[in-house]
Design an enzyme around this catalytic site. Structure first.
Site, PDB file in Angstrom:
ATOM      1  N   ALA A  66      46.491  -8.574   0.078  1.00 19.45           N
ATOM      2  CA  ALA A  66      46.872  -7.993   1.362  1.00 19.45           C
ATOM      3  C   ALA A  66      46.404  -6.546   1.357  1.00 19.45           C
ATOM      4  O   ALA A  66      46.237  -5.943   0.292  1.00 19.45           O
ATOM      5  CB  ALA A  66      48.381  -8.065   1.533  1.00 19.45           C
ATOM      6  N   GLY A 112      47.548 -11.710  -1.946  1.00 12.75           N
ATOM      7  CA  GLY A 112      47.339 -12.560  -0.774  1.00 12.75           C
ATOM      8  C   GLY A 112      46.058 -13.385  -0.860  1.00 12.75           C
ATOM      9  O   GLY A 112      45.960 -14.444  -0.228  1.00 12.75           O
ATOM     10  N   GLU A 115      47.048 -16.273  -2.861  1.00 18.57           N
ATOM     11  CA  GLU A 115      47.969 -17.053  -2.016  1.00 18.57           C
ATOM     12  C   GLU A 115      47.210 -17.843  -0.946  1.00 18.57           C
ATOM     13  O   GLU A 115      47.585 -18.966  -0.609  1.00 18.57           O
ATOM     14  CB  GLU A 115      49.012 -16.119  -1.391  1.00 18.57           C
ATOM     15  CG  GLU A 115      49.999 -15.611  -2.449  1.00 18.57           C
ATOM     16  CD  GLU A 115      50.894 -14.498  -1.949  1.00 18.57           C
ATOM     17  OE1 GLU A 115      50.346 -13.469  -1.481  1.00 18.57           O
ATOM     18  OE2 GLU A 115      52.120 -14.646  -2.001  1.00 18.57           O
ATOM     19  N   GLU A 135      51.530  -8.232  -7.520  1.00 18.54           N
ATOM     20  CA  GLU A 135      52.471  -7.512  -6.651  1.00 18.54           C
ATOM     21  C   GLU A 135      53.529  -6.704  -7.397  1.00 18.54           C
ATOM     22  O   GLU A 135      53.906  -5.617  -6.954  1.00 18.54           O
ATOM     23  CB  GLU A 135      53.173  -8.503  -5.694  1.00 18.54           C
ATOM     24  CG  GLU A 135      52.298  -8.961  -4.534  1.00 18.54           C
ATOM     25  CD  GLU A 135      51.395 -10.142  -4.862  1.00 18.54           C
ATOM     26  OE1 GLU A 135      51.298 -10.500  -6.049  1.00 18.54           O
ATOM     27  OE2 GLU A 135      50.795 -10.704  -3.943  1.00 18.54           O
TER      28      GLU A 135
HETATM   29  N1  COA Z   1      44.068  -3.435  -0.132  1.00 12.77           N
HETATM   30  C1  COA Z   1      43.351  -2.422   0.409  1.00 12.77           C
HETATM   31  N2  COA Z   1      42.201  -1.975  -0.096  1.00 12.77           N
HETATM   32  C2  COA Z   1      41.747  -2.569  -1.215  1.00 12.77           C
HETATM   33  C3  COA Z   1      42.418  -3.642  -1.832  1.00 12.77           C
HETATM   34  C4  COA Z   1      43.637  -4.071  -1.242  1.00 12.77           C
HETATM   35  N3  COA Z   1      44.353  -5.088  -1.744  1.00 12.77           N
HETATM   36  N4  COA Z   1      41.741  -4.017  -2.927  1.00 12.77           N
HETATM   37  C5  COA Z   1      40.634  -3.223  -2.983  1.00 12.77           C
HETATM   38  N5  COA Z   1      40.658  -2.354  -1.945  1.00 12.77           N
HETATM   39  C6  COA Z   1      39.654  -1.332  -1.620  1.00 12.77           C
HETATM   40  C7  COA Z   1      39.777  -0.111  -2.532  1.00 12.77           C
HETATM   41  O1  COA Z   1      40.793   0.754  -2.066  1.00 12.77           O
HETATM   42  C8  COA Z   1      38.391   0.465  -2.404  1.00 12.77           C
HETATM   43  O2  COA Z   1      38.299   1.137  -1.164  1.00 12.77           O
HETATM   44  P1  COA Z   1      37.613   2.617  -1.071  1.00 12.77           P
HETATM   45  O3  COA Z   1      36.196   2.417  -1.552  1.00 12.77           O
HETATM   46  O4  COA Z   1      37.721   2.970   0.376  1.00 12.77           O
HETATM   47  O5  COA Z   1      38.412   3.493  -1.999  1.00 12.77           O
HETATM   48  C9  COA Z   1      37.501  -0.755  -2.318  1.00 12.77           C
HETATM   49  O6  COA Z   1      38.346  -1.820  -1.886  1.00 12.77           O
HETATM   50  C10 COA Z   1      36.882  -1.169  -3.635  1.00 12.77           C
HETATM   51  O7  COA Z   1      37.915  -1.336  -4.575  1.00 12.77           O
HETATM   52  P2  COA Z   1      37.951  -0.588  -6.002  1.00 12.77           P
HETATM   53  O8  COA Z   1      39.375  -0.515  -6.461  1.00 12.77           O
HETATM   54  O9  COA Z   1      37.200   0.702  -5.927  1.00 12.77           O
HETATM   55  O10 COA Z   1      37.127  -1.632  -6.899  1.00 12.77           O
HETATM   56  P3  COA Z   1      37.234  -1.822  -8.474  1.00 12.77           P
HETATM   57  O11 COA Z   1      36.084  -2.684  -8.859  1.00 12.77           O
HETATM   58  O12 COA Z   1      37.416  -0.536  -9.169  1.00 12.77           O
HETATM   59  O13 COA Z   1      38.609  -2.672  -8.687  1.00 12.77           O
HETATM   60  C11 COA Z   1      40.233  -4.372  -8.169  1.00 12.77           C
HETATM   61  C12 COA Z   1      38.749  -3.972  -8.181  1.00 12.77           C
HETATM   62  C13 COA Z   1      40.338  -5.710  -7.467  1.00 12.77           C
HETATM   63  C14 COA Z   1      40.731  -4.509  -9.619  1.00 12.77           C
HETATM   64  C15 COA Z   1      41.058  -3.292  -7.447  1.00 12.77           C
HETATM   65  O14 COA Z   1      40.454  -3.043  -6.201  1.00 12.77           O
HETATM   66  C16 COA Z   1      42.490  -3.658  -7.206  1.00 12.77           C
HETATM   67  O15 COA Z   1      43.302  -3.636  -8.127  1.00 12.77           O
HETATM   68  N6  COA Z   1      42.847  -3.990  -5.940  1.00 12.77           N
HETATM   69  C17 COA Z   1      44.194  -4.258  -5.540  1.00 12.77           C
HETATM   70  C18 COA Z   1      44.630  -5.638  -5.995  1.00 12.77           C
HETATM   71  C19 COA Z   1      46.075  -5.879  -5.614  1.00 12.77           C
HETATM   72  O16 COA Z   1      47.002  -5.275  -6.102  1.00 12.77           O
HETATM   73  N7  COA Z   1      46.272  -6.841  -4.693  1.00 12.77           N
HETATM   74  C20 COA Z   1      47.564  -7.257  -4.282  1.00 12.77           C
HETATM   75  C21 COA Z   1      47.964  -6.581  -3.046  1.00 12.77           C
HETATM   76  S1  COA Z   1      49.592  -7.083  -2.569  1.00 12.77           S
END
Ligand code: COA
Length: 260
Positions: A66, A112, A115, A135
């Site tokens: 999400a 999400g 999910e 989460e």
């Molecule tokens: N919501 C909003 N934005 C998200 C996102 C999410 N769930 N997951 C990734 N993004 C965005 C990042 O903020 C970043 O945006 P920016 O370039 O404007 O800063 C972009 O996507 C790229 O992500 P980034 O974190 O830089 O990539 P990475 O390769 O370093 O890491 C992940 C990849 C997937 C490990 C990391 O993005 C992450 O942990 N995301 C969240 C996962 C999460 O907790 N999901 C559950 C949500 S309830």
């Protein structure tokens, strides 16, 4: 219909819906959830669509969850509404589609995103995919059905381990745990989904819809799945597909199902 955050493509009975926010790793914001609902509603009604494949754009992510930026300042009521509306518009909606939905997990499927894959009827992952419900690392719990569907699919112990550690697992582990049906190379992912879809296209659409309703009945409160199966089994005897399927078998030919 043009969408801001989705690409759709229909060919030979299969609609591929690609979630297209690669700069945000295809995170599900409100707009994307609404668009997915609209695209899936249209696919449900469209006779030319018999199987749906859902995937993410780019090589890195299916859906990274999400959209955290969107809900970071929510209060209790807003959090509750986010979960309730999302479940109704998308996650329950996918599970209850009358047509098979296949998740083509092409990279991160987190929160999400996992999910959404769990709501689909079949999951295929590429070997670079990583899956998890992170989460609790954000101070919330999965709110789009993850606490229920993950436990249904991999069992309570493995589900609680994934949820409580917030760890990601590899495609190989996901396959061993029964979380995904198949693992392929990234290049072969869509081809494997199309192969499964093509097999489903040769089967009776009305029987597939009845099978989805019957299997789902096991997971609904107050509904007896065996009773549902008896009802659906009986109803299938009134369909043109049943007549065609049995006639074709006896005539030693392939059936031409109409879904009626
Ligand atoms: N919501 C909003 N934005 C998200 C996102 C999410 N769930 N997951 C990734 N993004 C965005 C990042 O903020 C970043 O945006 P920016 O370039 O404007 O800063 C972009 O996507 C790229 O992500 P980034 O974190 O830089 O990539 P990475 O390769 O370093 O890491 C992940 C990849 C997937 C490990 C990391 O993005 C992450 O942990 N995301 C969240 C996962 C999460 O907790 N999901 C559950 C949500 S309830």
């Amino acid at each position: 219909m043009p969408y801001e955050n989705l690409l759709t493509d229909t060919a030979k009975g299969i609609q591929t819906i690609t979630i297209n926010r690669p700069d945000k790793l295809n995170a599900l914001n409100r707009k994307t959830i609404e668009e997915l609902h609209n695209a899936l509603s249209a696919a449900e009604k469209e006779d030319a669509v018999r199987v749906i494949i859902i995937t993410g754009s780019g090589q890195k992510a299916f859906v990274a969850g999400a959209d955290i930026a969107e809900f970071a300042n929510f209060n209790v009521e807003q959090g509750r509404a986010l979960s309730a509306e999302g479940q109704k518009l998308l996650f329950d909606f996918v599970q209850n589609l009358s047509k098979p939905a296949i998740a083509a997990i092409n990279g991160f499927a987190l929160g999400g995103g996992l999910e959404l894959a769990l709501s689909c009827h079949v999951r295929v992952a590429s070997d670079n995919a990583k899956m998890g419900l992170p989460e609790v690392s954000l101070g919330v719990i999965p709110g789009y059905g993850g606490t229920q569907r993950l436990a249904q699919i991999v069992g309570k112990g493995k589900a609680l381990e994934m949820i409580m550690t917030a760890d990601m697992i590899t495609a190989e582990d996901a396959h061993n745990w029964g979380l995904v049906n198949h693992v392929t190379t990234q290049e072969s992912l869509l081809a494997k989904c199309v192969e499964l879809a093509n097999k489903m296209l040769t089967r009776s659409p009305s029987a597939i819809a009845a099978a989805i309703r019957s299997v789902n009945a096991n997971y609904k409160d107050g509904v007896n799945g065996f009773e549902k199966e008896i009802t659906e089994f009986g109803k299938s005897f009134a369909t043109a597909d049943f007549k065609e399927g049995t006639t074709a078998f006896l005539e030693k030919r392939k059936p031409n199902f109409t879904g009626k």
